[in-house]
Structure formats: C-alpha cells, structure tokens
Write a protein that holds these residues in place. Structure first.
Motif, PDB file in Angstrom:
ATOM      1  N   THR A 233      66.396  28.138  24.404  1.00  0.00           N
ATOM      2  CA  THR A 233      67.154  29.326  23.990  1.00  0.00           C
ATOM      3  C   THR A 233      67.867  29.048  22.674  1.00  0.00           C
ATOM      4  O   THR A 233      67.897  29.884  21.777  1.00  0.00           O
ATOM      5  CB  THR A 233      68.184  29.693  25.082  1.00  0.00           C
ATOM      6  OG1 THR A 233      67.507  29.728  26.328  1.00  0.00           O
ATOM      7  CG2 THR A 233      68.815  31.031  24.831  1.00  0.00           C
ATOM      8  N   TRP A 234      68.411  27.865  22.586  1.00  0.00           N
ATOM      9  CA  TRP A 234      69.105  27.441  21.353  1.00  0.00           C
ATOM     10  C   TRP A 234      68.153  27.542  20.161  1.00  0.00           C
ATOM     11  O   TRP A 234      68.487  28.119  19.130  1.00  0.00           O
ATOM     12  CB  TRP A 234      69.590  26.006  21.565  1.00  0.00           C
ATOM     13  CG  TRP A 234      70.245  25.333  20.402  1.00  0.00           C
ATOM     14  CD1 TRP A 234      69.638  24.544  19.455  1.00  0.00           C
ATOM     15  CD2 TRP A 234      71.636  25.371  20.058  1.00  0.00           C
ATOM     16  NE1 TRP A 234      70.563  24.084  18.563  1.00  0.00           N
ATOM     17  CE2 TRP A 234      71.802  24.575  18.904  1.00  0.00           C
ATOM     18  CE3 TRP A 234      72.752  25.985  20.615  1.00  0.00           C
ATOM     19  CZ2 TRP A 234      73.036  24.376  18.291  1.00  0.00           C
ATOM     20  CZ3 TRP A 234      73.985  25.787  20.000  1.00  0.00           C
ATOM     21  CH2 TRP A 234      74.126  24.998  18.861  1.00  0.00           C
ATOM     22  N   ARG A 235      66.948  27.017  20.362  1.00  0.00           N
ATOM     23  CA  ARG A 235      65.957  27.059  19.268  1.00  0.00           C
ATOM     24  C   ARG A 235      65.539  28.497  18.994  1.00  0.00           C
ATOM     25  O   ARG A 235      65.414  28.912  17.847  1.00  0.00           O
ATOM     26  CB  ARG A 235      64.734  26.206  19.635  1.00  0.00           C
ATOM     27  CG  ARG A 235      64.991  24.694  19.493  1.00  0.00           C
ATOM     28  CD  ARG A 235      63.703  23.910  19.574  1.00  0.00           C
ATOM     29  NE  ARG A 235      63.114  23.954  20.911  1.00  0.00           N
ATOM     30  CZ  ARG A 235      63.417  23.104  21.898  1.00  0.00           C
ATOM     31  NH1 ARG A 235      64.286  22.144  21.688  1.00  0.00           N
ATOM     32  NH2 ARG A 235      62.832  23.206  23.082  1.00  0.00           N
ATOM     33  N   GLY A 236      65.324  29.255  20.094  1.00  0.00           N
ATOM     34  CA  GLY A 236      64.882  30.644  19.957  1.00  0.00           C
ATOM     35  C   GLY A 236      65.857  31.493  19.159  1.00  0.00           C
ATOM     36  O   GLY A 236      65.467  32.454  18.504  1.00  0.00           O
ATOM     37  N   LEU A 237      67.111  31.140  19.194  1.00  0.00           N
ATOM     38  CA  LEU A 237      68.123  31.906  18.454  1.00  0.00           C
ATOM     39  C   LEU A 237      68.284  31.388  17.022  1.00  0.00           C
ATOM     40  O   LEU A 237      69.155  31.844  16.286  1.00  0.00           O
ATOM     41  CB  LEU A 237      69.476  31.834  19.173  1.00  0.00           C
ATOM     42  CG  LEU A 237      69.567  32.578  20.506  1.00  0.00           C
ATOM     43  CD1 LEU A 237      70.892  32.284  21.204  1.00  0.00           C
ATOM     44  CD2 LEU A 237      69.462  34.076  20.270  1.00  0.00           C
ATOM     45  N   GLY A 238      67.455  30.414  16.663  1.00  0.00           N
ATOM     46  CA  GLY A 238      67.512  29.874  15.296  1.00  0.00           C
ATOM     47  C   GLY A 238      68.776  29.070  15.037  1.00  0.00           C
ATOM     48  O   GLY A 238      69.207  28.931  13.888  1.00  0.00           O
ATOM     49  N   ASN A 241      68.963  25.917  12.588  1.00  0.00           N
ATOM     50  CA  ASN A 241      69.122  26.209  11.159  1.00  0.00           C
ATOM     51  C   ASN A 241      70.589  26.394  10.794  1.00  0.00           C
ATOM     52  O   ASN A 241      71.016  26.017   9.706  1.00  0.00           O
ATOM     53  CB  ASN A 241      68.369  27.494  10.781  1.00  0.00           C
ATOM     54  CG  ASN A 241      66.884  27.349  11.025  1.00  0.00           C
ATOM     55  OD1 ASN A 241      66.380  26.229  11.067  1.00  0.00           O
ATOM     56  ND2 ASN A 241      66.206  28.469  11.201  1.00  0.00           N
ATOM     57  N   VAL A 242      71.332  26.991  11.730  1.00  0.00           N
ATOM     58  CA  VAL A 242      72.767  27.196  11.463  1.00  0.00           C
ATOM     59  C   VAL A 242      73.454  25.835  11.349  1.00  0.00           C
ATOM     60  O   VAL A 242      74.247  25.595  10.444  1.00  0.00           O
ATOM     61  CB  VAL A 242      73.430  28.037  12.579  1.00  0.00           C
ATOM     62  CG1 VAL A 242      74.920  28.210  12.327  1.00  0.00           C
ATOM     63  CG2 VAL A 242      72.754  29.393  12.703  1.00  0.00           C
ATOM     64  N   ILE A 243      73.092  24.946  12.268  1.00  0.00           N
ATOM     65  CA  ILE A 243      73.695  23.606  12.255  1.00  0.00           C
ATOM     66  C   ILE A 243      73.382  22.896  10.936  1.00  0.00           C
ATOM     67  O   ILE A 243      74.244  22.237  10.349  1.00  0.00           O
ATOM     68  CB  ILE A 243      73.155  22.759  13.439  1.00  0.00           C
ATOM     69  CG1 ILE A 243      73.603  23.358  14.771  1.00  0.00           C
ATOM     70  CG2 ILE A 243      73.538  21.298  13.305  1.00  0.00           C
ATOM     71  CD1 ILE A 243      74.821  22.756  15.401  1.00  0.00           C
ATOM     72  N   GLY A 250      83.637  25.538  10.676  1.00  0.00           N
ATOM     73  CA  GLY A 250      84.200  26.715  11.342  1.00  0.00           C
ATOM     74  C   GLY A 250      83.258  27.909  11.260  1.00  0.00           C
ATOM     75  O   GLY A 250      83.083  28.649  12.228  1.00  0.00           O
ATOM     76  N   GLN A 251      82.652  28.085  10.091  1.00  0.00           N
ATOM     77  CA  GLN A 251      81.714  29.205   9.908  1.00  0.00           C
ATOM     78  C   GLN A 251      80.482  29.033  10.786  1.00  0.00           C
ATOM     79  O   GLN A 251      79.966  29.989  11.360  1.00  0.00           O
ATOM     80  CB  GLN A 251      81.278  29.302   8.451  1.00  0.00           C
ATOM     81  CG  GLN A 251      82.340  29.904   7.551  1.00  0.00           C
ATOM     82  CD  GLN A 251      81.954  29.796   6.088  1.00  0.00           C
ATOM     83  OE1 GLN A 251      81.372  28.795   5.668  1.00  0.00           O
ATOM     84  NE2 GLN A 251      82.291  30.816   5.319  1.00  0.00           N
ATOM     85  N   LYS A 252      80.031  27.782  10.875  1.00  0.00           N
ATOM     86  CA  LYS A 252      78.858  27.512  11.731  1.00  0.00           C
ATOM     87  C   LYS A 252      79.175  27.895  13.171  1.00  0.00           C
ATOM     88  O   LYS A 252      78.382  28.547  13.841  1.00  0.00           O
ATOM     89  CB  LYS A 252      78.490  26.019  11.684  1.00  0.00           C
ATOM     90  CG  LYS A 252      77.836  25.570  10.409  1.00  0.00           C
ATOM     91  CD  LYS A 252      77.487  24.094  10.543  1.00  0.00           C
ATOM     92  CE  LYS A 252      77.036  23.523   9.223  1.00  0.00           C
ATOM     93  NZ  LYS A 252      76.769  22.096   9.288  1.00  0.00           N
ATOM     94  N   VAL A 253      80.351  27.469  13.610  1.00  0.00           N
ATOM     95  CA  VAL A 253      80.734  27.762  15.000  1.00  0.00           C
ATOM     96  C   VAL A 253      80.787  29.275  15.220  1.00  0.00           C
ATOM     97  O   VAL A 253      80.270  29.792  16.211  1.00  0.00           O
ATOM     98  CB  VAL A 253      82.102  27.104  15.344  1.00  0.00           C
ATOM     99  CG1 VAL A 253      82.570  27.527  16.726  1.00  0.00           C
ATOM    100  CG2 VAL A 253      82.009  25.592  15.251  1.00  0.00           C
TER     101      VAL A 253
END
Lengths: 337, 376
Positions: A233-238, A241-243, A250-253
């Motif tokens: 699910t983590w991968r499916g939500l992309g 890439n955010v990480i 903070g923005q990543k979170v």
C-alpha cells in the motif's frame, strides 16, 4: 568519581539488606560469568555502558553485579551494563554478589532499577515475564506490580507481555521513543513484517509513535480492505518517492499523511472537495472566509466577514446573497445538511 | 438450542438464593463450583473464557439506571436499564461490551429483590412518568433464559404495575418461558441485520429466520414487539440487504403489534477498535470510513448515515406508517434530514415515545395519558 552510576544502587542495596543478610562480595574472573540474558529486563544502552566503562577505568568497579551459581558458571541477575562495561574497561575479574533467583530478590533488583531510571513499557513487560517465571503462584505479585507502576488489571498485564512478541526492530523503536502502552499496543494487530516496516518508517522520518500510528493505522486498514500488505500500500501510494524527495522532513510527513488520509477516506475527501469547489466558485475576497467541520458532523457553514466599514458589510452581504452565490451555497448545503 | 456456558461458578454469599437454586435445577449437565469472589477475576481474564462461564453473585449497588446513552447533542430516549445480568454468551464482532465491561465473565445478579425495590422507588419518585425498562443493555435478555428463568420473574413483577413496560431485547429465539404468562406489560424485541451479517458478524446468535419465527410466536401469544436495526452496517450490497430484511420482517409480523422500531448506525468508542481487531481479525466492519463524533465515538460520516437511514426509514414507513420510529444516539440534524423533525431534548423524546405508546396501546398496557409536565 562524580555522579558515579553505581552510587545510587549501592545506597539502595545498603538500605535493603540488614547486615546479617549480606553475603561476602567476591571478585571472580570475568570469564566465569555467563553471558546470558535470562534476567535481563532493562534496555541495553550503549552510551550508558560507555559511561560506566569510563568510570570503571578511572575509579575501579565499586558495585558488584548480582549473580547466582549455575553448573555452567555464574548467571547474572542484575548488573548487565556493569558486566559489559567491565569487559570494555579490560577488567579480568569483577566483584559479584551471590543471591538466589527468587521473587523477593527480583523485587529488590526492580527497586534498585527504579531509583536510577524509569521503566519503559518494554522493560516492564520483560520484568513482568521474568517475575512470573520466578513466582508462578503470585505471592509477591502486588509488590512487583507496584514497583513497575502497573495496575492489577489482567487485560493491561496481558497486553504488556504481548508487546514482547513485537518485531525486535519495532521494540527497539518503541523503547527509544519511550512510547506508552496505549500507543505501543496499537502495533499489535500489525503483521510481523509490517511491524518491522513501521519501525523503519518511524526511524526514517524520525517521528514519534503517535504520529507514526496516524500514518500506519490507516495504511493497514487500506491494506486489509484490499487484501494487501502495508508495504504494498505504501508503494502503491507513491510514498517512497515522497521519502526520497528533497522536501523538508515536516513537509514529507504532511504529504504522506495527506495521501494516506485521502485513500483511507475517499468519500469524506470527495464530499469536502465538492464543498471546497462550491466555496471557490463564490469568488469571494480574502476578507470573507467560509469554514465548516471537515468531518461533516456539524451541519452548515460558518461565514466570517472581516470588514472595516458598514458599507463594506453591506457590499459583502449583497454579494453573498446574489443569485450565483445562492446556487453555490445550495451545492454546499446538499453535502452539509 | 445449546449455548456456550460450560461451567457455573457460585459466589458463596448467594449459594442459597432462590435464583441460584433455580439455575442449579436447570443446569442439566453443566458442572458447577462454589468459588469465592476474589478468585473469579484472577482466574478468567479473556472474553473467550468468560463467555463460557456463568458467575452467580450478589447484585451490585444501583442495578437500575438511566441508559448510559451518549453525550449531547446526540439524542437519547431516556430508557432505563436493569442490570439483571452483565456480559453475553453471544459474540458479535461489533459488541461494545467487549470494551465497556471490565469483567469478561457472564454475571448473573442473584438478589432480585434489590432490583425490584429500585424499580418501585423510581416509579414512586416520578409517578406520572411512563417508564420503559430493559434487561438487554449489558446482556442479551433471553440468551440464557432456559437456565435463569429471569423473564418469568420480570413478567410476574411488571404484570401488577401501571405506566411501565419491560423490554426483553435479544438476538436469540429462546422464548419458551414467554409462552404462558400474561404478556400485558412486556415488549419482546429483536436486533435485526441481514443474514449475511448475522453469519459473519453476530457469531453464535440465532439465525435471522429463527428470530423472526420467534417474534411471530410472541406476537401470536399477545406480546407487543420491538425491532432494533442496530447497528446498521455499511457493507457491499447494504441497500438490497436491508430492503430484503424489511420485506422479510413485514411478511411475518403485523405492523400493528410493533410498539417501536429503532435505527442506529455502527458506533463505538475508539478503544473498541483494537479489541475487535485482536479478537476478530477477519471482520471488515472497521474498514468503512468513520469519523470521531462529538461524543468521542467512532461513527460513519453524517452524509452516509443519512443515506442509510433514509433507505431504511422509507421502507419501514411504507409498511408501518404508525409505528414509533426513532434513532438511537443520533444528532438532531440527522433526525431533521431523515424524519423531517427532531425532539428538542431527551425529555421531549421520552414524552413523544410515551405519547405514541399511549395512543396505540394505552389501554392494553395500563397506561395513563402522558402529561408533558411530567417530562419536559
């Protein structure tokens, strides 16, 4: 000699034992001591061990470790950090205090630990498990629970022990963050590999358990609903890439939370978007703000007008009651009423 | 019909109570022991074990209380709960008792006199108020009735009283004790859900058809009936599922014998979620979208609840236009959206309830004309 970590414990020990009880402490070769964690409940703290080693190098080992005699050698009951520190300091023999492994002695060990540091939730769980082994009948149960600041509530105690089944990486994360039982126990429904993954996210993003749970619980729920795993699910939500993005932590979170929330609550997100669009279509100046409860539990909207004059209020209220505005409000209220 | 009780433990203090004696007479081959109070909590910590054990003990203080309900602005009907028993042999995945009750053991309170005395006192304190009492809040009213025979005690007690109804709320079909006594002051009610939900989420309960058959027998015996569509669940095909359920209900039951029907969507304190996940990892009821309501409980978002209620209320009204249809723990705005109006307060809700019962069954249940001043 300043702030010697052994000192507090030494005082407690003096207090605990009246003179007649104390067996002679003896120095024994370090190799006679079993490197065995049967009675270890405290978290291994490398920094603390290094501090003790430095102190031992400077002043010697003042406080004996507690051991019991076993056919294979001496088994440590208390003093795991000191034992390791003695090794680091290069001691060939260390002072030991012989004791029996029983509930009473273990309670004394717990008391000594309490004096120098608080128990974290994993330490409490481990201590409880050791205690139950030593005292299956529960004669000293209440005393032990008091020392650990635990209520005599089976559900809490069971949960506390269940935490010991969590993946070791997650246990380490929980210990390092000092998470409370209420938070830590929420990781129990995760599969083992998911627990490891949660710990990885927590460490990578350097977030506290509360924040980590606010991401991981909805992730798990999406995963279960789709008969998938948290990682997929983590991968499916992309989210990888955010990480890896250049954004600040903070923005990543925030971005991760937003994506997870939108996937977990598609209807709620959709309804709120419709209301947002209707509000935007009003083309209102910045002095007028339309707000509503994003859970949609409260009906209606709040319209806030900031004005400097009666004329401005008149102008804005006219605008808010015009035909196009009325239609936009109708669209909003379809969702909100 | 079998139930899950596999052992009976008796508090020495109530060993000779008449209710204890009766349970022992009815127990068949279920073994029993006399066990001191202190040992019970320590011996049983899991719900799974607790549901296999019937513990007969003293009646705690305050066994008759206003329904714990929930906080404003959600409206509650001012029901009065009778804690004759706590815990339940059934195992519904969504059951709030998993989190609400500290003690996992099915507990039967043997000192019935205390309960009846409190009921009398309550009525004396508010003589003009019509009371609805129920034993099905912290237990299933009839699930263990073959063992306890409580229903007959309550029927006998309420039979001589005015301005009162006792509701036996159940998911069982255990109505044998109800056939025979005067049905005058009792409402027998069932919680209903489509058969697929009964199978997946209401474990160990009586199948829907058998519940409706039991309801029909009670109707034929002269009882008033109640039905609770609670908790309503959102699941794939919910609209068709509930439509078929309502059709099924009204094919068997005469709407004129239904005293009330309630609607309540799934809601629970957040802490229940972990308990459910742990006990029923396969359940899907937790994965629908839910928000935290003003009372702190998790519930479906309001637009979804309104959609659910509208679908059901419309169908129910087609069959039973006069029945008292109400929401359990819902906000005034939901009442307004679905039924076109909401009681101004819990007291007014209670009053409207009494008015409806009086206008439809007043003579049958020995009830005075409700006086608004006694409520509002």
């Amino acid at each position: 000699m300043e702030n010697h970590p052994d000192r507090d414990k030494s005082r407690v020990r003096d207090f605990l034992f009246c003179e007649g009880d104390i067996m002679e402490d003896r120095a024994v070769p370090i190799q006679n001591i079993l490197n065995d964690g049967t009675f270890r409940f405290a978290r291994r703290d490398a920094d603390k061990i290094a501090r003790i080693a430095a102190s031992i190098r400077e002043s010697g080992m003042l406080e004996p470790i507690w051991v019991r005699s076993m056919p294979e050698g001496l088994q440590i009951l208390a003093g795991f950090s000191r034992y390791e520190a003695a090794g680091q300091a290069g001691l060939s023999s260390i002072p030991v205090h012989y004791a029996d492994a029983d509930a009473d002695v273990f309670c004394q060990i717990l008391l000594a630990h309490r004096v120098s540091s608080d128990f974290n939730v994993m330490e409490k769980g481990r201590a409880l498990r050791i205690f139950k082994r030593l005292d299956p009948v529960g004669r000293e149960r209440i005393r032990c629970l008091r020392l650990l600041d635990l209520p005599d509530k089976p559900s809490v105690l069971n949960e506390m022990e269940e935490l010991l089944e969590l993946d070791p990486a997650l246990q380490a994360y929980i210990e390092s963050c000092g998470a409370a039982l209420k938070q830590a126990s929420q990781f129990l429904p995760f599969r083992t590999e998911e627990q490891r993954f949660c710990a990885e996210i927590g460490e990578t993003l350097r977030i506290r358990p509360v924040e980590l749970l606010s991401v991981c619980i909805p992730l798990r729920e999406i995963a279960r609903w789709n008969i998938s795993s948290v990682q997929e699910t983590w991968r499916g939500l992309g989210l990888p890439n955010v990480i890896q993005s250049e954004a600040a932590r903070g923005q990543k979170v925030q971005e991760i939370k937003k994506r997870v929330h939108e996937r977990r609550f598609p209807k709620l997100t959709g309804w709120n978007r419709s209301i947002e669009e209707a509000a935007r279509s009003l083309n209102l100046p910045a002095s007028v703000r339309i707000e509503w409860d994003r859970t949609l539990e409260a009906p209606g909207v709040e319209v806030r007008i900031h004005a400097d004059s009666a004329k401005e209020i008149k102008h804005l209220t006219e605008r808010l009651s015009s035909g196009p505005a009325e239609r936009a409000f109708h669209r909003m209220f379809r969702m909100l009423s | 019909m079998t139930h899950s009780v596999q052992r009976i433990w008796i508090d020495p203090e109530v060993r000779d109570a008449p209710l204890t004696e009766r349970v022992l007479r009815n127990r068949g081959d279920i073994p029993f022991d006399v066990v001191p109070h202190s040992a019970v909590r320590q011996a049983v910590s899991s719900l799974q074990k607790g549901k296999q054990l019937l513990w007969i003990t003293r009646t705690p203080g305050g066994p008759v209380k206003p329904c714990p309900a929930t906080n404003p602005p959600y409206l509650c009907c001012r029901y009065t709960t009778v804690h004759a028993m706590t815990q339940c042999p059934f195992d519904c995945t969504y059951c709030i008792l998993q989190d609400y009750l500290d003690n996992p053991v099915i507990t039967l309170h043997a000192e019935q006199d205390l309960i009846f005395r409190e009921i009398r006192t309550l009525q004396q304190d508010e003589p003009k108020r019509f009371f609805r009492f129920g034993t099905g809040e912290l237990a299933d009213s009839l699930a263990l009735d073959d063992l306890t025979g409580l229903s007959r005690d309550y029927l006998r007690f309420f039979n001589t009283r005015r301005n009162v109804l006792i509701e036996f709320k159940t998911k069982s079909g255990r109505i044998e004790n109800l056939i025979g006594p005067d049905p005058k002051h009792a409402v027998i009610s069932w919680s209903l859900n489509p058969p697929s939900i009964v199978r997946k989420e209401e474990l160990r309960t009586t199948p829907l058809t058998a519940r409706l058959d039991a309801a029909r027998r009670c109707q034929d015996t002269g009882y008033l009936l109640g039905f609770h569509f609670d908790p309503l669940l959102v699941f794939e095909g919910w609209r068709n599922g509930y439509r078929a359920l309502i059709r099924n209900l009204f094919e068997r039951i005469d709407p004129d014998r239904i005293a009330w029907i309630s609607l309540g969507s799934l809601r629970f304190p957040p802490a229940l979620k972990d308990v459910v996940l742990k006990r029923f990892p396969g359940t899907s009821i937790l994965y629908e979208e839910m928000i935290r309501g003003w009372d702190g409980k998790m519930r479906y978002p309001r637009p979804l609840r309104v959609e659910l209620y509208r679908a059901l209320a419309g169908r129910i009204r087609e069959h039973a236009p006069d029945v008292f249809l109400y929401f359990c723990m819902e906000s005034p705005s939901v009442w307004q959206s679905v039924l076109g109006g909401a009681p101004a307060s819990n007291a007014e809700f209670d009053f409207r309830f009494a008015q409806s019962i009086h206008s439809r069954f007043g003579r049958e249940v020995d009830m005075d004309q409700p006086d608004a001043s006694a409520y509002i």
